[in-house]
Scaffold this active site. Structure first.
Site, short mmCIF file in Angstrom:
data_model
loop_
_atom_site.label_atom_id
_atom_site.label_comp_id
_atom_site.label_asym_id
_atom_site.label_seq_id
_atom_site.Cartn_x
_atom_site.Cartn_y
_atom_site.Cartn_z
N MET A 24 49.31 41.78 29.34
CA MET A 24 49.84 42.88 30.16
C MET A 24 49.37 44.21 29.57
O MET A 24 49.63 44.49 28.40
CB MET A 24 51.37 42.83 30.19
CG MET A 24 51.92 41.56 30.84
SD MET A 24 53.72 41.42 30.71
CE MET A 24 53.94 40.94 28.99
N CYS A 108 42.78 40.46 37.56
CA CYS A 108 43.35 41.79 37.79
C CYS A 108 43.04 42.27 39.20
O CYS A 108 41.87 42.37 39.59
CB CYS A 108 42.82 42.79 36.77
SG CYS A 108 43.54 44.45 36.98
N ASN A 210 56.08 33.40 39.98
CA ASN A 210 57.43 32.91 40.35
C ASN A 210 58.27 32.50 39.14
O ASN A 210 59.19 31.71 39.28
CB ASN A 210 57.38 31.71 41.31
CG ASN A 210 56.59 31.99 42.57
OD1 ASN A 210 56.30 33.13 42.88
ND2 ASN A 210 56.25 30.95 43.30
#
Length: 482
Positions: A24, A108, A210
């Site tokens: 990240m 990305c 998810n």
């Protein structure tokens, strides 16, 4: 020792990791990785690093990898974005001694990736990707892995994954969303795509998408058959996700801040983490949200965190028996829990806009500056500070591009380049560029002059004889003139 591949690499080097913290940008720094590892994470990725910058900039290498080397931070995978095989491999060679594998970012979906032509915007260029992975697999002493997004079609996604495996990819992370699914349009990730890839390849597969709690991890592994599950936003809002716990926010925040004291990182990273951890609480205490946004020191952030803790403890003390969480949250706001990103309709309602005239944030930001109500909050603040400021992209100054890399060039550069490229060219040619303050030629000439003066000082006899010879020449010349 031969390089481990596929299942053996996952089992021995990565220690059969099931719980993975995603790469990240500005968020998976060393301090956060160590916090996550303390609470169940078994494998972490670095933030995405730009291969070209990593290759040319020693400071970038030091700040983003070398200074963060830590025995506790293993196994570790370093992720790069790149679109050139040679650049990618050269950057990876500089990083391979500090990690257990090199990952190529093919997932990305952001605009910066589109402009730079990397990430998910390379997923149609299979020939290029094959060359990049083949070369990396041949040259590197550690395995090469890839993180991808899916195509809308399952069949094409499967062929894509098989192509990467054949080229030499030893582990594949599949984010079950297309590159168009981002922000408020993210929607639900397709585990069907991930399951199809897992069945079609023989290398280990990680699933991404998810994942908000430990039960999601277990269900994903059961439904898709993957080797491990990666979490990004779920991990940011609850770093104890892989432990199956929902701790008090201030416990995680205080522990993270203690780690930051030992392993410092930019203040913007720390602030961003606290905004995620305290997300639900900051909706209640808006004033403290403003203070957290403005604070300029780590001590200031610690103070805001302490005040948030005191407010929550006071609220707990005054809580009535049987009281339930508000705003439809599963837990009270001071407990780490998932943040469900609102869809376009919900976002419009949050912003007070009607569904019929709904527009995304990007559209609002690109409005003419005549109507401040249609600007984003950030741009409205800028407008208050400078009433004459315009956000019309057509009025932005156009910069001439560097002949080498395409970045804005220096206005007075003699080579018509940006400073980085100019520095390389001037050094090779031993030339000056006053526009960038680079004086290689001048310094070289001064160095030669200084060396010459040092030789004279070290050999005074030679100097004296030279002076006598000059004197005799002057006498003879004078006699000839008379």
């Amino acid at each position: 020792m031969p390089k481990l591949r596929g299942e053996a690499f996952w089992r021995e080097t990565l220690r059969s990791a099931h719980y993975v913290v995603a790469p990240m940008v500005d968020q998976s720094e060393l301090a956060w990785r160590l916090l996550s590892r303390r609470h169940g994470a078994q494998l972490c990725y670095t933030p995405m690093l730009h291969a070209q910058v990593f290759l040319r900039d020693a400071n970038y290498r030091r700040e983003n990898l070398y200074d963060e080397a830590c025995p506790e931070d293993r196994p570790l995978i370093v992720q790069f974005c790149a679109n050139d095989p040679e650049v990618f491999v050269q950057a990876a060679l500089l990083a391979q001694d500090y990690c257990d594998a090199i990952d190529l970012n093919l997932g990305c979906p952001q605009m910066i990736a589109k402009r730079g032509h990397y990430g998910a915007f390379l997923q149609e260029e299979w020939d290029l990707l094959q060359r990049m992975i083949l070369l990396a697999n041949e040259k590197l002493s550690v395995p090469i892995t890839c993180k991808i997004r899916v195509f809308p079609e399952i069949d094409k996604t499967v062929k894509y994954a098989q192509m990467l495996e054949k080229a030499g990819c030893q582990l594949l992370t599949v984010h079950g969303r297309t590159k168009e699914q981002k922000g408020p349009l993210a929607g639900v990730a397709s585990w069907e795509h991930i399951q199809a890839v897992r069945k079609a390849v023989s290398i280990p597969v990680f699933a991404n998408g998810n994942i908000q709690c430990l039960s999601d991890v277990e269900e994903c592994i059961r439904k898709t058959g993957v080797h491990g599950v990666m979490s990004a936003e779920g991990n940011l809002h609850n770093p104890a996700l892989f432990e199956g716990r929902n701790p008090l926010v201030w416990e995680m925040a205080e522990e993270y801040l203690e780690i930051v004291q030992k392993y410092p990182c930019p203040l913007s990273y720390v602030r961003a983490h606290l905004f995620k951890l305290w997300h639900h609480t900051l909706q209640v205490y808006q004033q403290l949200r403003e203070e957290l946004a403005k604070v300029k020191t780590l001590e200031g952030i610690v103070d805001v965190n302490r005040e948030l803790k005191l407010r929550c403890q006071e609220e707990i003390a005054n809580q009535k028996e049987g009281e339930k969480p508000k705003e439809g949250l599963p837990f009270f706001h001071w407990i780490c829990q998932p943040y469900i990103r609102p869809g376009p309709k919900e976002r419009c309602k949050e912003n007070g806009a009607s569904e019929k005239g709904a527009r995304g944030k990007r559209a609002l930001e690109e409005e003419e500056d005549g109507n401040a109500e249609l600007l984003s909050k950030n741009k409205q603040k800028k407008k208050l500070r400078n009433p004459n400021k315009s956000f019309d992209p057509s009025l932005k100054p156009k910069y001439a591009k560097c002949d080498q890399c395409g970045n804005p060039k220096g206005n007075k550069c003699v080579f018509n380049m940006c400073r980085g490229c100019c520095k390389k060219s001037a050094f090779k040619a031993t030339a000056d560029c006053p526009g960038h303050g680079l004086l290689f030629k001048t310094k070289y000439e001064k160095s030669l002059s200084w060396q010459s003066s040092q030789r004279v000082i070290q050999n005074p006899e030679v100097s004296r004889r030279g002076a006598v010879a000059v004197g005799e020449t002057a006498v003879l010349k004078e006699a000839g003139d008379s």
